[in-house]
Design an enzyme around this catalytic site. Structure first.
Site, PDB file in Angstrom:
ATOM      1  N   TRP A 343       0.832  -1.011   0.221  1.00 38.89           N
ATOM      2  CA  TRP A 343       0.226  -0.031   0.290  1.00 38.89           C
ATOM      3  C   TRP A 343       0.919   1.324   0.007  1.00 38.89           C
ATOM      4  CZ3 TRP A 343      -0.566   4.266   3.310  1.00 38.89           C
ATOM      5  CH2 TRP A 343      -1.627   5.365   2.425  1.00 38.89           C
ATOM      6  N   HIS A 344       1.835   1.224   1.002  1.00 37.62           N
ATOM      7  CA  HIS A 344       2.710   2.644   0.788  1.00 37.62           C
ATOM      8  C   HIS A 344       3.649   2.864  -0.212  1.00 37.62           C
ATOM      9  CE1 HIS A 344       2.255   1.240   5.157  1.00 37.62           C
ATOM     10  NE2 HIS A 344       2.972   2.826   5.184  1.00 37.62           N
ATOM     11  N   GLY A 345       3.481   1.235  -1.420  1.00 37.99           N
ATOM     12  CA  GLY A 345       4.649   1.981  -2.536  1.00 37.99           C
ATOM     13  C   GLY A 345       5.239   1.477  -3.557  1.00 37.99           C
TER      14      GLY A 345
END
Lengths: 500, 549
Positions: A343-345
């Site tokens: 989700w963060h990247g």
């Protein structure tokens, strides 16, 4: 437009507040919606259309699910709605990365001699969509805040399906929930059920507004005076080739990043919460001093609370949570943290970071947690800080190679060129002050000071209360002026006339 | 507002308080709103010129961007508007100054990344990797050294082939001469690139760099720290007039070896000290610390300065042509960077004509045209931090046929013997200077005035590429020059196919490309639109085919 920019602070915010409080109550939502769309369009110009498409689609999905749910159906619509949102996220955030990984795989296995062209090359060269959808180097553009507004929309659809919330009949109310500028681009992830009543009716009190200002100024200064200064220290270290990186500099870099990421993100959340209060909204807390934790499990109760609780409520529990066997629970934890990392990247470093945290949670649940309870609190705290800092190495590194290299330097690997980068060239008094303030600011001293002030007030110590209020007001003024000063400094752009 | 959603700590934070809290809440709200509005108020009270910080940054304030008409322009529009707002924001200068004082005086840290603060109110440049270069962290490989040697040799060879002597001087960085004054965070590990290159060239003895360091180290003994009188500006990076003079002395000594009849050097005591308005070379000014960090700023002028107009080339390079008093003195070209500007003023009286060009590119075409006796190059040491020696390498055309063609090239150069053919048109008066340099002085009385120039040789090939006209002209004001072709049998200039060039106030070297014009006989020149004096220093026409080579 960032909250921590002079344009936002001295142009946008004042104007939005002034008009908001001049307008009659019934027009305020429309004003907030208009300025929120403007705020988004300022950063994304054409891709504001994508968000409008998402809003319209999700509102229709929500209304339809609600109606079908009353008739006992709606599951297919829920699946379609979730697929739509996850599809958008995959298309804009992960498709490029997945495509590249497939290319690498094809080359590695010998299926192709060279990897396929970038995904953007599929668009015809003359297509006007290239300008809209692709970056200058041909990659798919990542619309600002897509991870947040997609999760907002998903939570709303699932809550409607669960009958925990009702979709507003007025699509503008729904649009305001998604676009509300304080939480639009960097959260916290607000659930519709939490602010549904506030969208329809809210009161801005003097206490609420003042508390919003306090929170906003604190958040601004966390971002500008600590995170940004630590960021410069960290970037300087991460730019050093591994052969020239000494152990002490590697540790300085990761200490800076540890503070940068917390003060950046929590500062932004503070600003969002503060702005929300100025307009009469109350958002949930997103951070609760995570660095005072004594285990990874506790850390995740205090870090990015809106995201971890989102994953808990919409993924971990539906997967079965901890209700099944230990193996099942561990699997669920790992699934959640793999997705949390991604989700963060879209990068393997985020994936590793997620797996790393997931593994520690599994270990703590299996045996480590119980073992930790038997050691002194200080050691538990040291354990947590060490685990988290090592995790941030993966989070910050651009590649796995860089992460391993930095970990090697932290472990004391010899660097023949280390003398080229003395510590004092990186650790100047400003950075040192920011680090010290950051360490102190990571503890709940402010809450304790506020509690002390309240107790003084309750005991009728007017003089002491006034003195504390004055000190608080003065401190806020200093923080605001200091932040404005640094923001002005960021706009300093000298022309070095004697460059050759 | 739903109180149930507020976490316990938060509830404490904004629980309705006593009268004290309410009073402070009101004060906080008032202060916050005033703070948000204060830049706008300042923008209303002070003009952009008064409140801008751009002069500290040595640049112009950004203009509001044009209305975007494409998707790409629309995407960039917000960034441009933010840049425009940042530049014009009220109180920006005050905030920058406050920041500079907090960082510079409170923490002892430079408020800007481009320079470091050092003890006793000195600054040292960080840009151009100066710190790393001084420390010896940037070193040349053997390939680099060989490339530098080859580049310098190629430049010396090219100059000699064109009939000129060659001198190459490198001015040391400030930290090279004042290494004891560098910031405490600067640490030295090894030799600088400059030291490496000097050692390499001394060993090989194939080409020479004139080393200014010994003279500067010697002259350093005459510094007056109490008066803040040094060889370099303590707040800047450049030489003070004393430093310029030391470089000039070394220059003069080397020139004297080449030209024994060179006029004797001007003594430092003969120079005229003139006050200089402004902060001079000061990073403290750029860092908003000029009210705390000061230094003496003045200039030293030769007692009899050369005729010394300044201007720019059409391509933006700065150039100066100085005409000295002695027409028998050598002719020279000085290629230089910012370290050469003041030195050139001291050197100029020793030359009949000194063409100074602010560039590190050795302009062979300029050398051919100027036919100097000596080509001098003066750059600062830090140029080696970011200059690829391969870009310094020059190659003369080795093709003999081309050389012969060059010699045969039907170039028309306006000379004194052409003066009788020159006719002043309506609205222009003419004064033909008697100097051997062939200067043509014009006085434009009204817009439209022109001068008819001499007949051109027949060098245009039928249906060819036309011709190129190179003009050096001094204009009093910014204006537009026009070049009007005249065909055989025509008495007045044609308005068809005119050539034009924009002139700045001062010296201009313009190049006007003219299309093929059948039966072209001569040109009429309208020097500008602004009435006043104009000086044509040189006028040259050549076929475009030849020029392209």
């Amino acid at each position: 437009m960032l909250f921590s920019s002079v344009t936002f602070l001295f142009l946008f915010l004042g104007l939005v507040l002034a008009v908001h409080f001049v307008l009659p109550r019934r027009a305020r939502n429309l004003w907030l919606l208009a300025v929120s769309l403007f705020f988004y369009a300022w950063g994304e110009t054409v891709l504001v259309g994508l968000m409008l498409l998402s809003i319209a689609s999700n509102w229709i999905f929500g209304i339809s699910i609600e109606r079908q749910r009353e008739k006992g159906g709606g599951r297919a619509l829920l699946v379609a709605g979730c697929t739509f949102n996850i599809g958008l996220l995959v298309l804009f955030k992960y498709a490029d990365w997945i495509w590249t990984q497939i290319g690498v795989l094809l080359v590695t296995t010998g299926a192709r001699d060279v990897p396929p062209e970038a995904l953007g090359a599929l668009l015809p060269a003359e297509s006007m969509w290239r300008d809209v959808l692709l970056t200058a180097d041909g990659h798919v553009r990542l619309p600002i805040g897509i991870s947040f507004f997609s999760f907002h929309a998903l939570s709303c659809l699932i809550d409607v399906w669960r009958r925990d919330a009702r979709v507003p009949r007025n699509p503008l109310d729904y649009a305001l929930y998604i676009t509300l500028f304080p939480q639009l681009v960097a959260g916290p992830i607000v659930r519709y059920k939490d602010i549904a009543t506030q969208i329809v009716s809210r009161i801005v009190t003097r206490e609420g507004f003042a508390s919003g200002i306090r929170r906003f100024v604190i958040g601004l200064s966390k971002k500008v005076l600590i995170a940004n200064i630590c960021a410069r220290g960290c970037d300087g270290v991460f730019a050093i080739p591994s052969a020239e990186l000494s152990s002490q500099l590697a540790w300085l870099g990761i200490v800076c990043y540890t503070l940068q990421i917390y003060f950046d993100f929590s500062g932004y959340s503070d600003m969002a919460i503060g702005l929300g209060r100025m307009f009469g909204f109350e958002f949930r807390e997103n951070f609760a001093h995570p660095y005072i934790s004594r285990s990874v499990t506790e850390f995740w109760r205090r870090w990015h609370i809106s995201l971890s609780s989102w994953f808990r409520d919409y993924l971990y529990i539906p997967l079965g949570g901890n209700r099944g066997s230990s193996a099942r629970t561990y699997t669920n934890l790992l699934i959640v943290f793999v997705l949390c990392g991604l989700w963060h990247g879209a990068n393997v470093t985020f994936l590793i970071w997620g797996v790393y945290h997931g593994l520690y949670l599994v270990l703590e649940r299996a045996f480590l947690g119980r073992a930790l309870e038997r050691v002194p609190a200080l050691l538990r705290h040291a354990y947590l800080i060490l685990v988290v800092m090592v995790g941030w190495v993966f989070f910050r590194a651009d590649t796995l190679e860089q992460a391993w290299s930095l970990l090697g330097s932290m472990a004391g690997r010899a660097a023949p060129g280390a003398h080229l980068h003395p510590l004092d060239q990186h650790l100047d008094p400003v950075l040192l002050t920011a680090i010290v303030c950051g360490v102190i600011g990571s503890t709940p001293w402010l809450e304790r000071a506020l509690a002390w002030r309240s107790s003084l007030e309750q005991r009728g110590r007017v003089g002491a209360t006034v003195a504390l209020e004055l000190a608080g007001l003065g401190a806020l003024c200093v923080l605001f002026v200091g932040s404005a000063m640094e923001l002005a400094g960021a706009s300093y752009n000298p022309f070095i006339y004697f460059r050759f | 507002m739903s109180a149930t959603q507020v976490e316990p700590g938060l509830a404490r934070e904004h629980a309705a308080g006593t009268g004290v809290r309410r009073t402070f809440d009101l004060a906080l709200i008032t202060l916050f709103l005033v703070a948000l509005a204060s830049p706008t108020l300042d923008a209303c009270l002070r003009s952009v010129d008064e409140r801008t910080a751009a002069h500290h940054e040595m640049r112009s304030v950004l203009e509001f961007p044009p209305t975007p008409r494409t998707t790409a322009a629309l995407a960039r529009f917000p960034t441009y508007v933010e840049g425009w707002f940042k530049d014009r924001m009220g109180l920006r200068d005050q905030l920058l100054r406050l920041r500079a004082h907090v960082r510079g005086l409170g923490f002892g840290v430079s408020p800007i990344e481009e320079a470091d603060l050092a003890p006793e109110a000195w600054t040292f440049l960080r840009g151009d990797a100066s710190r790393e270069a001084w420390a010896g962290a940037l070193t040349f490989t053997q390939n680099d050294l060989e490339a530098w040697e080859a580049a310098l040799r190629s430049r010396a060879d090219a100059c000699r082939a064109l009939g000129a002597q060659h001198l190459f001087l490198l001015g040391p960085n400030k930290e090279t001469i004042y290494s004891e004054r560098v910031p405490k965070t600067w640490h030295k590990f090894g030799p600088t690139r400059f030291e490496q290159l000097l050692a390499w060239l001394r060993e090989r003895q194939t080409v020479e760099i004139v080393d200014l360091r010994p003279a500067l180290w010697t002259a350093k003994a005459q510094d007056q720290p109490d008066e803040r009188e040094f060889l370099y500006f303590p707040l800047g990076t450049h030489w003070t007039p004393r430093g310029d003079y030391v470089a000039y002395e070394v220059f003069h000594g080397r020139l004297k070896q080449l030209f024994p009849a060179l006029s004797p050097p001007t003594l430092y005591s003969e120079l005229l000290r003139q006050p200089f308005s402004g902060e001079g070379d000061s990073w403290a000014y750029r860092a908003f610390l000029e009210d705390v960090y000061t230094q003496p700023v003045y200039i030293m002028l030769p007692p009899k300065p050369a005729y010394y107009p300044a201007g720019v080339y059409g391509d933006g390079r700065r150039m100066i042509v100085a005409l000295g008093p002695d027409t028998h003195a050598p002719r020279g070209i000085l290629f230089h960077d910012s370290f050469g500007t003041n030195v050139s003023g001291l050197l100029a009286p020793h030359f009949s004509r000194l063409h100074c060009c602010w560039t590190s590119q050795l302009d062979l075409e300029l050398i051919r045209r100027e036919k100097p006796d000596v080509v001098m190059e003066l750059y600062v040491e830090r140029m080696m931090a970011n200059t690829d020696p391969r870009t310094m390498h020059v190659t003369l055309p080795s093709d003999d046929a081309l050389q012969r063609e060059l010699e045969r090239a039907p170039v028309f150069v306006l000379k004194r013997e052409h003066f009788p053919e020159i006719v002043a048109g309506a609205g222009l008066s003419l004064r033909l200077a008697a100097e051997s340099s062939g200067i043509l002085r014009l006085r434009l009385e009204r817009d439209g005035g022109y001068v008819v120039l001499p007949r051109l040789p027949e060098f245009q090939e039928p249906n060819g590429a036309g011709c190129v006209v190179n003009i050096e002209i001094i204009a009093a004001d910014e204006t537009d020059l026009a070049l009007l072709p005249m065909r055989t049998g025509e008495d007045t200039p044609r308005r068809v196919h005119p050539g034009s060039a924009h002139l700045v106030s001062g010296w201009n070297a313009v190049r006007v490309r003219m299309p093929y014009i059948p039966n072209l006989e001569r040109f009429a020149l309208r020097p500008g639109r602004v009435p006043g004096r104009y000086v044509i220093v040189s006028f040259e026409v050549r076929p475009a085919e030849w020029d392209a080579r």
